[in-house]
Enzyme design. Sequence first.
Site, PDB file in Angstrom:
ATOM      1  N   LYS A  34       6.196   3.244  -0.340  1.00  0.00           N
ATOM      2  CA  LYS A  34       6.348   2.833   1.064  1.00  0.00           C
ATOM      3  C   LYS A  34       7.464   3.625   1.739  1.00  0.00           C
ATOM      4  CE  LYS A  34       6.371  -1.322  -0.539  1.00  0.00           C
ATOM      5  NZ  LYS A  34       6.323  -2.711  -0.961  1.00  0.00           N
ATOM      6  N   ASP A  59      -0.677  -0.107  -2.187  1.00  0.00           N
ATOM      7  CA  ASP A  59       0.406  -0.972  -2.663  1.00  0.00           C
ATOM      8  C   ASP A  59       0.254  -2.384  -2.126  1.00  0.00           C
ATOM      9  OD1 ASP A  59       3.021  -1.575  -3.902  1.00  0.00           O
ATOM     10  OD2 ASP A  59       3.528  -1.992  -1.817  1.00  0.00           O
ATOM     11  N   HIS A 104      17.005   0.316   1.186  1.00  0.00           N
ATOM     12  CA  HIS A 104      16.111  -0.716   0.650  1.00  0.00           C
ATOM     13  C   HIS A 104      16.867  -1.536  -0.370  1.00  0.00           C
ATOM     14  CE1 HIS A 104      12.370  -2.640  -0.550  1.00  0.00           C
ATOM     15  NE2 HIS A 104      12.889  -2.611  -1.771  1.00  0.00           N
ATOM     16  N   SER A 162       5.955   0.969  -6.220  1.00  0.00           N
ATOM     17  CA  SER A 162       5.647   0.153  -5.051  1.00  0.00           C
ATOM     18  C   SER A 162       6.680   0.393  -3.946  1.00  0.00           C
ATOM     19  CB  SER A 162       5.647  -1.328  -5.483  1.00  0.00           C
ATOM     20  OG  SER A 162       5.684  -2.178  -4.383  1.00  0.00           O
ATOM     21  N   ARG A 166      -0.442  -8.337  -8.199  1.00  0.00           N
ATOM     22  CA  ARG A 166       0.616  -8.504  -9.205  1.00  0.00           C
ATOM     23  C   ARG A 166       1.293  -9.852  -9.053  1.00  0.00           C
ATOM     24  NH1 ARG A 166       4.282  -4.066  -7.594  1.00  0.00           N
ATOM     25  NH2 ARG A 166       5.665  -4.905  -9.158  1.00  0.00           N
TER      26      ARG A 166
HETATM   27  N1  URA Z   1       9.421  -4.983  -3.652  1.00  0.00           N
HETATM   28  C1  URA Z   1       8.335  -4.214  -3.480  1.00  0.00           C
HETATM   29  O1  URA Z   1       8.066  -3.718  -2.405  1.00  0.00           O
HETATM   30  N2  URA Z   1       7.524  -4.016  -4.539  1.00  0.00           N
HETATM   31  C2  URA Z   1       7.774  -4.532  -5.759  1.00  0.00           C
HETATM   32  O2  URA Z   1       7.030  -4.275  -6.673  1.00  0.00           O
HETATM   33  C3  URA Z   1       8.916  -5.329  -5.914  1.00  0.00           C
HETATM   34  C4  URA Z   1       9.725  -5.534  -4.837  1.00  0.00           C
END
Ligand code: URA
Length: 428
Positions: A190, A164, A85, A186, A171
């Site tokens: 995932k 999320d 990621h 967040s 947000r």
């Molecule tokens: N990427 C995400 O998935 N969540 C965040 O809060 C920031 C970047």
Amino acid sequence: MTAHDAVEVILAKRNGGTLTDSQIDWVIDAYTRGDVADEQMSALAMAILLNGMQRAEISRWTAAMIASGERMDFSSLSRPTADKHSTGGVGDKITLPLAPVVAACGVAVPQLSGRGLGHTGGTLDKLESIPGWRAALSNDELLAQLESIGAVICAAGDGLAPADKKLYALRDVTGTVEAIPLIASSIMSKKIAEGTGALVLDVKVGSGAFMKDVDDARELAEVMVGLGTDAGVRTVALLTDMSTPLGLTAGNAIEVAESLDVLAGGGPADVVELTVALAREMLTAAGRDDVDPAETLTDGTAMDVWRAMVRAQDGDPDAALPTARESHVVTAPATGVLTRLDAMAVGMAAWRLGAGRARKEDPVQAGAGVVWHARPGDPVTAGEPLFTLLTDEPTRFERAFASLEGGYDVGSADEVAAQPLIIDRIGG
Ligand code: URA
């Protein structure tokens, strides 16, 4: 689950307190169900941004977000899994060559990706420039493709961490994105729900990244590595430079073309370096440090996986990529060396040319973007092309020029700031 009152939870955090496990479980669940209102969750998110969270609170918050949806299970696969990621940057096309490289080394890559918002590009937007390519796969298709080809890049389904999904959208419009506890939970909710066995985080630092400062990036990386490790996912993070954009292109189809150069054994040196470094980390975390990922770029095996992966998702790997209708060249203002190229300036220019979107419903232009013909340290000649700007709509050029203004300098070789691409490594 013990019921709480939303105002009680907001006040606890507003007053600098620590939320209890029971308060966290309740507020995430009630928000997902619609029993806590958006305005209440925004107040809580702002209190978290201002007052922070203890590690134990972040861990519980992450677990509650995972519990809001389904968890995938890759244990039936015949090979180990590893995912990567990136926290997002300009010209960051690394996922495109990386997934096939790692798959060609025998480790399966379930890369559930997103679309871009703002100045950073999205992996799915880039891949959707390939004629026919399909981002949406069912869980069964995803598993079958992972077993047969070893790599999947597709859209994350609605079932993963729905809390999320709702909270991130909130947000985005309430000035509460840049809170380390909220970013870490967040991303990791995932990734843990996705079920990967190993995870490598590419935490970007610099003008083109969320984290402008190396200490903030290190803290974010440490929190995420801790969350992953506690959940049984072998997790490491690299802190990598995003003050300069990656490679020579920022856009959609032009980033796919650059990735194909890398898969064919060429491409910009920094893209190759980061692809190979992240591949080594993924392979080591998955227990396969006996193979050399660099070889897959020169022996054609990574390209073979790429072609199979694109075909499996209805794309045509031999089709010509779309091109922009209009182009404009910006020439170098002086002869010398390019001493600085600012990632944010390039990212904003690409976005304003139509490569990115302002609202999540907006379309993107497949052919739009910016090509730069030199990287910091390269010689440039007055009057020769320095940037090529690409768009379908010429009215966009003016604002793109304005973004690039002040975003680069030409000078002498001794003015180039030596900045390593890989700044630090955390975890493992
Ligand atoms: N990427 C995400 O998935 N969540 C965040 O809060 C920031 C970047």
